[in-house]
Write a protein that holds these residues in place. Structure first.
Motif, PDB file in Angstrom:
ATOM      1  N   MET A  95       2.585  17.848 -15.156  1.00  0.00           N
ATOM      2  CA  MET A  95       3.048  16.464 -14.989  1.00  0.00           C
ATOM      3  C   MET A  95       2.056  15.660 -14.164  1.00  0.00           C
ATOM      4  O   MET A  95       1.775  14.499 -14.476  1.00  0.00           O
ATOM      5  N   GLY A  96       1.504  16.274 -13.126  1.00  0.00           N
ATOM      6  CA  GLY A  96       0.487  15.598 -12.323  1.00  0.00           C
ATOM      7  C   GLY A  96      -0.751  15.281 -13.134  1.00  0.00           C
ATOM      8  O   GLY A  96      -1.340  14.211 -12.992  1.00  0.00           O
ATOM      9  N   SER A  97      -1.140  16.211 -14.009  1.00  0.00           N
ATOM     10  CA  SER A  97      -2.329  15.960 -14.841  1.00  0.00           C
ATOM     11  C   SER A  97      -2.089  14.833 -15.831  1.00  0.00           C
ATOM     12  O   SER A  97      -3.004  14.076 -16.151  1.00  0.00           O
ATOM     13  N   PHE A  98      -0.846  14.708 -16.315  1.00  0.00           N
ATOM     14  CA  PHE A  98      -0.539  13.598 -17.218  1.00  0.00           C
ATOM     15  C   PHE A  98      -0.785  12.257 -16.541  1.00  0.00           C
ATOM     16  O   PHE A  98      -1.180  11.292 -17.176  1.00  0.00           O
ATOM     17  N   LEU A  99      -0.542  12.193 -15.262  1.00  0.00           N
ATOM     18  CA  LEU A  99      -0.703  10.944 -14.511  1.00  0.00           C
ATOM     19  C   LEU A  99      -2.132  10.716 -14.060  1.00  0.00           C
ATOM     20  O   LEU A  99      -2.445   9.676 -13.507  1.00  0.00           O
ATOM     21  N   GLY A 100      -3.021  11.690 -14.329  1.00  0.00           N
ATOM     22  CA  GLY A 100      -4.426  11.594 -13.938  1.00  0.00           C
ATOM     23  C   GLY A 100      -5.204  10.636 -14.821  1.00  0.00           C
ATOM     24  O   GLY A 100      -4.648   9.833 -15.557  1.00  0.00           O
ATOM     25  N   GLY A 101      -6.507  10.765 -14.772  1.00  0.00           N
ATOM     26  CA  GLY A 101      -7.399   9.856 -15.503  1.00  0.00           C
ATOM     27  C   GLY A 101      -7.690  10.314 -16.916  1.00  0.00           C
ATOM     28  O   GLY A 101      -6.798  10.619 -17.693  1.00  0.00           O
ATOM     29  N   GLN A 102      -8.977  10.395 -17.263  1.00  0.00           N
ATOM     30  CA  GLN A 102      -9.421  10.722 -18.619  1.00  0.00           C
ATOM     31  C   GLN A 102      -8.962  12.095 -19.076  1.00  0.00           C
ATOM     32  O   GLN A 102      -8.652  12.293 -20.231  1.00  0.00           O
ATOM     33  N   VAL A 103      -8.945  13.058 -18.174  1.00  0.00           N
ATOM     34  CA  VAL A 103      -8.526  14.408 -18.534  1.00  0.00           C
ATOM     35  C   VAL A 103      -7.087  14.403 -19.037  1.00  0.00           C
ATOM     36  O   VAL A 103      -6.707  15.195 -19.876  1.00  0.00           O
TER      37      VAL A 103
ATOM     38  N   ALA B 282      13.875  19.376  -6.899  1.00  0.00           N
ATOM     39  CA  ALA B 282      15.171  19.690  -7.500  1.00  0.00           C
ATOM     40  C   ALA B 282      15.137  21.040  -8.211  1.00  0.00           C
ATOM     41  O   ALA B 282      16.067  21.845  -8.090  1.00  0.00           O
ATOM     42  N   PHE B 283      14.066  21.315  -8.942  1.00  0.00           N
ATOM     43  CA  PHE B 283      13.976  22.564  -9.685  1.00  0.00           C
ATOM     44  C   PHE B 283      13.632  23.750  -8.790  1.00  0.00           C
ATOM     45  O   PHE B 283      13.832  24.901  -9.187  1.00  0.00           O
ATOM     46  N   LEU B 284      13.156  23.484  -7.597  1.00  0.00           N
ATOM     47  CA  LEU B 284      12.900  24.548  -6.632  1.00  0.00           C
ATOM     48  C   LEU B 284      14.193  25.299  -6.300  1.00  0.00           C
ATOM     49  O   LEU B 284      14.177  26.504  -6.043  1.00  0.00           O
ATOM     50  N   ALA B 285      15.304  24.599  -6.358  1.00  0.00           N
ATOM     51  CA  ALA B 285      16.602  25.252  -6.129  1.00  0.00           C
ATOM     52  C   ALA B 285      16.853  26.337  -7.173  1.00  0.00           C
ATOM     53  O   ALA B 285      17.419  27.389  -6.856  1.00  0.00           O
TER      54      ALA B 285
ATOM     55  N   LEU C  83      14.707  30.398 -12.375  1.00  0.00           N
ATOM     56  CA  LEU C  83      13.447  29.836 -12.869  1.00  0.00           C
ATOM     57  C   LEU C  83      12.323  30.504 -12.100  1.00  0.00           C
ATOM     58  O   LEU C  83      12.415  30.652 -10.871  1.00  0.00           O
ATOM     59  N   GLY C  84      11.284  30.887 -12.806  1.00  0.00           N
ATOM     60  CA  GLY C  84      10.137  31.502 -12.150  1.00  0.00           C
ATOM     61  C   GLY C  84       9.309  30.466 -11.413  1.00  0.00           C
ATOM     62  O   GLY C  84       9.150  29.334 -11.883  1.00  0.00           O
ATOM     63  N   VAL C  85       8.786  30.851 -10.262  1.00  0.00           N
ATOM     64  CA  VAL C  85       7.956  29.933  -9.484  1.00  0.00           C
ATOM     65  C   VAL C  85       6.733  29.502 -10.290  1.00  0.00           C
ATOM     66  O   VAL C  85       6.297  28.355 -10.201  1.00  0.00           O
ATOM     67  N   THR C  86       6.204  30.407 -11.116  1.00  0.00           N
ATOM     68  CA  THR C  86       5.048  30.077 -11.956  1.00  0.00           C
ATOM     69  C   THR C  86       5.398  28.989 -12.958  1.00  0.00           C
ATOM     70  O   THR C  86       4.601  28.077 -13.188  1.00  0.00           O
ATOM     71  N   ASN C  87       6.608  29.073 -13.544  1.00  0.00           N
ATOM     72  CA  ASN C  87       7.052  28.036 -14.479  1.00  0.00           C
ATOM     73  C   ASN C  87       7.061  26.667 -13.812  1.00  0.00           C
ATOM     74  O   ASN C  87       6.589  25.672 -14.378  1.00  0.00           O
ATOM     75  N   LEU C  88       7.605  26.627 -12.593  1.00  0.00           N
ATOM     76  CA  LEU C  88       7.704  25.359 -11.876  1.00  0.00           C
ATOM     77  C   LEU C  88       6.334  24.844 -11.476  1.00  0.00           C
ATOM     78  O   LEU C  88       6.039  23.654 -11.640  1.00  0.00           O
ATOM     79  N   GLU C  89       5.477  25.717 -10.972  1.00  0.00           N
ATOM     80  CA  GLU C  89       4.132  25.294 -10.571  1.00  0.00           C
ATOM     81  C   GLU C  89       3.343  24.761 -11.758  1.00  0.00           C
ATOM     82  O   GLU C  89       2.653  23.750 -11.651  1.00  0.00           O
TER      83      GLU C  89
END
Length: 132
Positions: free
Chosen positions: A89-97, A67-70, A77-83
Motif C-alpha cells: 500500500m505504501g508503494s502504491f502511494l509512491g512515485g514512478q515505481v 487495525a489488522f495488527l490485532a 493473520l501472519g505478520v508477514t501478510n500484514l507487513e
C-alpha cells in the motif's frame, strides 16, 4: 473494514469468495480487499479521475495496519501478510515505481476488474466543479 470507512462492493464479494475457495482466512481476505481498494483509488488518481490526499492516504495505511495488527496478535493473520500488505500500500502511494507495482498487483482478474471496496471519503481531495 466498515469501521475503517471502507464500503464493500460486489467485486469485493467476488474476490472474497475466490480467495476463500483458495483457503485464505477471513483476515487475509479482508486485508486483500482493503489493499485492492486503495490500489484502485491510486489508479483513479493517476488517470485524473479523482484526486487523492496523499497524507490522508498514508494515514489510512497506518490505521489499516494498526487495525489488522490485532488479527496478528490473535493468530488470525501472519505478520508477514500484514507487513507485505502495508509495504505494498505504501508503494502504491509512491512515485514512478508505484505504477509498475500497481499494474502488477491489479493484473489479477479478481483484483483488477473493479474496486473491491469504496475507500473512506477523507482520502480524496475536494474538487470544486464549476456550474454552467
Amino acid at each position: 473494514m466498515g469501521l475503517l470507512g471502507f464500503e464493500l462492493t460486489d467485486a469485493g464479494k467476488l474476490l472474497a469468495v475466490s480467495r476463500w475457495e483458495q483457503g485464505l482466512t477471513d483476515a487475509q481476505v479482508a486485508l486483500e480487499i482493503v489493499t485492492t481498494a486503495l490500489a484502485h483509488a491510486v489508479r483513479l488518481d493517476a488517470t485524473s479521475t479523482t484526486k487523492l490526499d496523499r497524507a490522508a492516504s498514508a494515514d489510512l495505511v497506518g490505521r489499516v495496519t494498526k487495525a489488522f495488527l490485532a488479527y496478528v496478535t490473535e493468530g488470525l493473520l501472519g505478520v508477514t501478510n500484514l507487513e507485505e500488505a502495508a509495504s505494498r500500500m505504501g508503494s502504491f502511494l509512491g512515485g514512478q515505481v508505484a505504477t509498475s507495482c500497481l499494474d502488477d498487483y491489479l493484473a489479477d482478474p479478481f483484483r483488477g476488474m473493479a474496486p473491491t471496496a469504496v475507500c473512506p471519503d477523507e482520502i480524496y481531495l475536494r474538487v470544486e466543479a464549476e456550474e454552467e
